[in-house]
Scaffold this motif. Structure first.
Motif, PDB file in Angstrom:
ATOM      1  N   SER A 158       0.853  -1.246   0.035  1.00 55.83           N
ATOM      2  CA  SER A 158       0.174  -0.024  -0.152  1.00 55.83           C
ATOM      3  C   SER A 158       0.927   1.309   0.065  1.00 55.83           C
ATOM      4  CB  SER A 158      -0.875   0.037   1.201  1.00 55.83           C
ATOM      5  OG  SER A 158      -0.217   0.106   2.514  1.00 55.83           O
ATOM      6  N   VAL A 159       0.257   2.305  -0.336  1.00 59.02           N
ATOM      7  CA  VAL A 159       0.758   3.743  -0.318  1.00 59.02           C
ATOM      8  C   VAL A 159       0.003   4.687   0.555  1.00 59.02           C
ATOM      9  CG1 VAL A 159       1.543   5.662  -1.778  1.00 59.02           C
ATOM     10  CG2 VAL A 159       2.127   3.430  -2.676  1.00 59.02           C
ATOM     11  N   THR A 160       0.730   5.400   1.446  1.00 53.93           N
ATOM     12  CA  THR A 160      -0.225   6.265   2.335  1.00 53.93           C
ATOM     13  C   THR A 160       0.396   7.805   1.996  1.00 53.93           C
ATOM     14  OG1 THR A 160      -0.448   4.747   3.965  1.00 53.93           O
ATOM     15  CG2 THR A 160      -0.358   7.091   4.812  1.00 53.93           C
ATOM     16  N   GLY A 161      -0.481   8.654   1.906  1.00 48.45           N
ATOM     17  CA  GLY A 161      -0.263  10.091   1.589  1.00 48.45           C
ATOM     18  C   GLY A 161      -1.289  10.936   1.888  1.00 48.45           C
ATOM     19  N   TYR A 162      -1.067  12.129   1.931  1.00 47.49           N
ATOM     20  CA  TYR A 162      -1.965  13.240   1.990  1.00 47.49           C
ATOM     21  C   TYR A 162      -2.612  13.726   0.711  1.00 47.49           C
ATOM     22  CZ  TYR A 162      -3.754  17.859   4.117  1.00 47.49           C
ATOM     23  OH  TYR A 162      -4.747  18.703   4.547  1.00 47.49           O
ATOM     24  N   ASN A 163      -4.060  13.520   0.849  1.00 50.20           N
ATOM     25  CA  ASN A 163      -4.831  13.866  -0.273  1.00 50.20           C
ATOM     26  C   ASN A 163      -5.071  15.660  -0.195  1.00 50.20           C
ATOM     27  OD1 ASN A 163      -7.027  14.612  -2.118  1.00 50.20           O
ATOM     28  ND2 ASN A 163      -7.397  12.168  -2.497  1.00 50.20           N
ATOM     29  N   LEU A 164      -4.512  16.219  -1.166  1.00 50.60           N
ATOM     30  CA  LEU A 164      -4.889  17.620  -0.894  1.00 50.60           C
ATOM     31  C   LEU A 164      -6.209  18.176  -1.381  1.00 50.60           C
ATOM     32  CD1 LEU A 164      -1.591  18.716  -2.849  1.00 50.60           C
ATOM     33  CD2 LEU A 164      -2.076  18.948  -0.319  1.00 50.60           C
TER      34      LEU A 164
END
Length: 339
Positions: free
Chosen positions: A126-132
């Protein structure tokens, strides 16, 4: 103004630097931005980027286990090669074929990096990040990342909308060596560390060190062509390296085509096709991004004329306002140079 790091040795600036997440509050969502680690897969075609430079601080290194696998969560700011070695030293194998690829962990899923028979997508959980857009932290599973050859959702639908902060890899405890790439096949029942060391030796022998001769590694993607195109090419050159794909298409070696086109050592201003590895374009000193792009355009045009195959850049092009379509940029240069 702040300098933007890049392995092409170009002097490029951005309006301001934001360390993420400690300076996240300074981020202006209505202004353009780029995320740069080492800048190892970027060509800046303007001397200025009129936006925000984001550098990721995340350095998590978390190992969890199931009965059959290791689940490894990594911060996006970690150096990729150092992370590969750190895992192998910890007895966790599976990334050895991807040794010595420059850049950060956070860049790996964007490009779906790959080498010597292995792609990042094969190992990504999986890839985690901040959705703008939603202003929320989100986790995408492997399928949602829409991985393809040097492609992902982060270069398409989520381009400029998602800041990757972590990746999680699933590495099997039942490790088996992947020796599908030619030179690795010579190894006899190797350990992961032996493959790691061999990959490092191969890469160091084929690819110039960016610290000594500025470059971004492989400049072009290996083209994938229709079977009908390949059938014509193999008549023209029976020895052409080829890799049949599951969909009936055939992947070709871009470096081989460039070499056969007689372009090793070709020069445009201060940019040059590397004499030992035709897939690498180098900055001999003092070159600007457009000069390197002009050399790439010359390569694209020559290979197309000889083989009827279009080479598309693997390197991402960044202009004053942000990323630009690299293939279109080269075609515009070709058109201008014909005038």
């Amino acid at each position: 103004m702040v300098k933007i790091p890049n392995t092409f040795g170009l002097t490029v600036t951005a309006k301001r630097l934001i360390k993420w997440p400690s300076q996240q509050a300074l981020f202006k969502p209505d202004e353009s931005f780029i995320i740069v680690g080492a800048g190892s897969n970027l060509l800046f075609v303007d001397a200025e980027f009129d936006g925000q430079l984001i550098q990721l601080e995340q350095d998590e290194f978390i190992i969890e286990q199931t009965a059959s696998d290791y689940l490894v969560t990594l911060g996006a700011g970690l150096n990729w090669h150092q992370t590969v070695k750190r895992l192998i030293d910890a007895g966790i194998d599976g990334l050895e074929n991807l040794a010595l690829i420059p850049g950060t962990v956070g860049a790996a899923p964007v490009q779906n990096i790959g080498a010597y028979g292995v792609e990042f997508s094969q190992l990504c959980e999986s890839v985690t990040g901040y959705n703008l857009q939603t202003q929320q932290v989100e986790t995408l599973n492997n399928q949602q990342c829409q991985f393809a050859y040097r492609e992902s959702v982060f270069k398409k639908q989520l381009k400029d909308k998602f800041i990757i902060t972590q990746v999680t890899l699933r590495l099997t405890k039942n490790w088996q060596a992947n020796l599908s790439y030619g030179p690795l096949a010579e190894l006899n029942n190797p350990t992961a560390i032996q493959i790691f060391e061999q990959v490092c030796l191969i890469r160091q022998s084929k690819l110039p060190d960016p610290a000594k001769l500025p470059n971004a590694g492989s400049f072009f993607k290996n083209p994938v062509v229709e079977a009908s195109v390949f059938n014509q090419l193999i008549k023209q050159d029976p020895n052409i390296p080829n890799y049949p794909q599951a969909d009936g298409k055939v992947k070709l070696a871009a470096g081989y085509l460039i070499d056969k086109a007689g372009l090793k050592g070709a020069v445009y201003q201060n940019a040059k096709v590397h004499q030992q590895q035709a897939l690498v374009l180098v900055n001999q000193g003092g070159s600007c991004g457009v000069e390197i792009a002009n050399l790439a355009a010359m390569v694209r045009q020559t290979v197309l004329a000889l083989f009827k195959v279009k080479l598309n850049p693997e390197v991402r092009f960044i202009g004053k306002q942000g990323e630009v379509d690299s293939a279109q940029f080269l075609d515009l240069l070709i058109a201008e140079n014909k005038k």
